[in-house]
Write a protein that holds these residues in place. Structure first.
Motif, PDB file in Angstrom:
ATOM      1  N   ASN A  32      46.600  43.057  46.706  1.00  0.00           N
ATOM      2  CA  ASN A  32      46.555  42.247  45.482  1.00  0.00           C
ATOM      3  C   ASN A  32      45.123  41.770  45.279  1.00  0.00           C
ATOM      4  O   ASN A  32      44.519  41.198  46.195  1.00  0.00           O
ATOM      5  N   ILE A  33      44.596  42.009  44.112  1.00  0.00           N
ATOM      6  CA  ILE A  33      43.204  41.603  43.871  1.00  0.00           C
ATOM      7  C   ILE A  33      43.107  40.713  42.644  1.00  0.00           C
ATOM      8  O   ILE A  33      43.943  40.769  41.738  1.00  0.00           O
ATOM      9  N   ASP A  34      42.073  39.917  42.662  1.00  0.00           N
ATOM     10  CA  ASP A  34      41.777  39.058  41.519  1.00  0.00           C
ATOM     11  C   ASP A  34      40.929  39.868  40.545  1.00  0.00           C
ATOM     12  O   ASP A  34      39.768  40.182  40.832  1.00  0.00           O
ATOM     13  N   ILE A  35      41.518  40.237  39.408  1.00  0.00           N
ATOM     14  CA  ILE A  35      40.830  41.110  38.443  1.00  0.00           C
ATOM     15  C   ILE A  35      39.491  40.493  38.016  1.00  0.00           C
ATOM     16  O   ILE A  35      38.482  41.193  37.855  1.00  0.00           O
ATOM     17  N   LEU A  36      39.473  39.180  37.873  1.00  0.00           N
ATOM     18  CA  LEU A  36      38.253  38.527  37.400  1.00  0.00           C
ATOM     19  C   LEU A  36      37.123  38.548  38.441  1.00  0.00           C
ATOM     20  O   LEU A  36      35.977  38.274  38.114  1.00  0.00           O
ATOM     21  N   SER A  37      37.479  38.881  39.684  1.00  0.00           N
ATOM     22  CA  SER A  37      36.438  38.939  40.728  1.00  0.00           C
ATOM     23  C   SER A  37      35.769  40.313  40.782  1.00  0.00           C
ATOM     24  O   SER A  37      34.796  40.505  41.507  1.00  0.00           O
ATOM     25  N   LEU A  38      36.310  41.268  40.038  1.00  0.00           N
ATOM     26  CA  LEU A  38      35.733  42.606  40.046  1.00  0.00           C
ATOM     27  C   LEU A  38      34.367  42.602  39.361  1.00  0.00           C
ATOM     28  O   LEU A  38      34.169  41.957  38.332  1.00  0.00           O
TER      29      LEU A  38
END
Length: 495
Positions: A91-97
């Motif tokens: 699970n990743i934080d899209i805004l951290s990409l």
């Protein structure tokens, strides 16, 4: 061209594939379309060669990602499904990409190799001289032989473990390699393996002493003489180790293939020969040789003191207190740096001589000679020995064939034929022994050639007048009392 550069910066998904084509297109007119680049996917996914890691790269600006989170998330999901990635998704934080920067989106579980086998052996006796002081008397002592009884523990192996399987991105099992095995090295004639409590335990088949033959743990034959070697025993010659609890009387000899330990406190008095053909010699009480005693060791000699005798070791000579009128030959000659004395006689070493005192106030001539090594001669010797081994092997193969052929008729042979059969066997065994000796000598020469030891005579307290020092082909007599580490400096002795 300069104005065109703004376009890729504003559009991260546009990738120029050929700058030469672009330059040509901008510098001339054409009615036909010219391909200068690609419009790449919003989300790119790369899978590692071992299928253990998946990386995604979002090819859009930060502002685009922030404004289109659902689209980006959807494209990531589609990329994973398209590549059949089912295991280890993160699970990743899209805004951290970060635009254009790879990010781990799935991670497999690598297989874990099993633990390697672990082997331990019974430690052999530490043949290291120890000098103790109790304020009254000095004595030289060591645990020279370690006796073994039938069934004694000699070592053990904890078997290698199976590894833990892993799982790749596709949910497939990745087999783990088991731990590396290690073979227990021992002589099967004198030891055996048995499983005990999940371990492979090595135990002795016989009584003897722990030893090593050609790098393999072995229980060597061991002869114990509770008293002295003399009229009651006669001269001793034994294929194994000899332990004499008393002393060796005048005129008698002790010869062994293994270690020789003479443990009487009074030492050896005028014995003729004490010899170890393959091991070490330890004489706890020292030697009063009266000019007749000779001690030979294939490896090392350890003793308390030496008087009027000859000592010859292929490795080192260790003397606790003093050598008086002794001829010594070894790789290194080592006396105690605090109180060891070499008075009279000749000490000849390959690499070094260490003592606290040399000669005495009467200026008795004492020769300290360090020869060094001639690499050319040693190399030639090693080559000759290697050629001999090849010849021995060829002859040994022929003899072994004869033995196997004659052995088929063992029960039907005449007395003469039996005699011939035994002669062939004896010759074969002799060849095996000669091969072993030649190989040992080659290994010793190779160790000498590999060593980078300096050549020196080290007198830590007093080198008295009468001391003759020679290093290589340079020599001198000590003119006045001095001390130091004497060696060649710029081709000359620093005495």
């Amino acid at each position: 061209m300069k104005k065109f550069e703004e376009y890729p910066r504003k559009n991260p998904r546009f990738k120029i594939t050929s700058f030469m084509t672009l330059k040509k297109a901008l510098s001339g007119k054409s009615t036909e379309p010219i391909e200068i680049g690609n419009w790449i996917d919003l989300v790119e996914l790369d899978v590692s060669l071992d299928y253990m890691q998946a990386l995604i790269t979002v090819n859009e600006s930060t502002s685009y990602i922030e404004e289109n989170i659902i689209e980006v998330q959807s494209q990531i999901h589609i990329a994973l499904e398209k590549n059949n990635i089912t295991y280890g998704k993160k699970n990743i934080d899209i805004l951290s990409l970060k635009p254009g920067k790879p990010f781990i989106i799935a991670q497999g579980t690598p297989p874990q190799k099993g633990l390697d086998a672990q082997v331990s052996y019974l430690a052999q006796a530490e043949k290291k001289p120890v000098i103790n002081e109790d304020g009254k008397a000095d004595y030289f002592d060591m645990n020279f032989l370690k006796e073994i009884h039938e069934g004694s523990w000699l070592g053990e192996k904890i078997p290698a473990k199976e590894g833990v399987d892993g799982t790749n991105l596709y949910g497939e099992t990745v087999k783990a390699a088991p731990g590396d095995d290690i073979t227990l090295k021992y002589d099967p004639k004198t030891a055996y393996e048995i499983e005990e409590g999940g371990k492979i335990v090595l135990r002795s088949k016989t009584k003897g002493v722990i030893g090593e033959v050609n790098g393999v743990l072995s229980v060597l034959k061991h002869l114990v003489v509770d008293g002295d070697v003399g009229i009651e025993t006669g001269n001793l010659k034994f294929d194994g180790s000899i332990q004499v609890k008393g002393t060796v009387m005048a005129g008698y000899s002790v010869i062994a293939s293994g270690d020789v330990s003479i443990e009487g406190k009074d030492g050896v008095n005028s014995a003729e020969l004490i010899k170890s053909a393959e091991g070490d010699v330890f004489i706890k009480g020292g030697i009063f040789g009266r000019g007749v005693t000779k001690v030979e060791a294939h490896n090392n000699i350890y003793l308390k003191h030496a008087n009027e005798c000859t000592l010859d070791a292929k490795e080192n000579i260790h003397i606790g207190f003093y050598a008086l009128g002794v001829s010594m030959f070894a790789n290194e000659i080592i006396l105690d740096e605090r109180k060891g004395k070499i008075i009279g006689g000749k000490a000849v070493a390959v690499h070094s001589i260490t003592t606290a005192y040399s000669s005495n106030s009467m200026e008795r001539k004492t020769e300290l000679i360090v020869q060094g090594i001639d690499r050319k001669i040693l190399t030639e010797n090693a080559k000759m020995l290697a050629e001999k081994i090849v010849q021995y092997q060829e002859e040994s193969t022929k003899l072994n064939y004869q033995i196997s052929q004659l052995g088929q008729f063992k029960g039907k042979m005449t007395t003469q034929q039996n005699g011939m059969y035994e002669q062939v066997k004896q010759k074969y065994n002799l060849l095996q022994q000669e091969m072993k000796e030649a190989d040992k000598e080659i290994q010793r020469i190779l160790r000498m050639l590999r060593s980078k030891a300096e050549y020196y005579v080290n007198v830590t307290k007093e080198a008295n007048p009468g001391t003759y020092i020679q290093i290589g082909n340079k020599s001198t007599f000590v003119a006045s009392t001095t001390k130091g580490k004497f060696k060649l400096e710029n081709g000359e002795l620093n005495v």
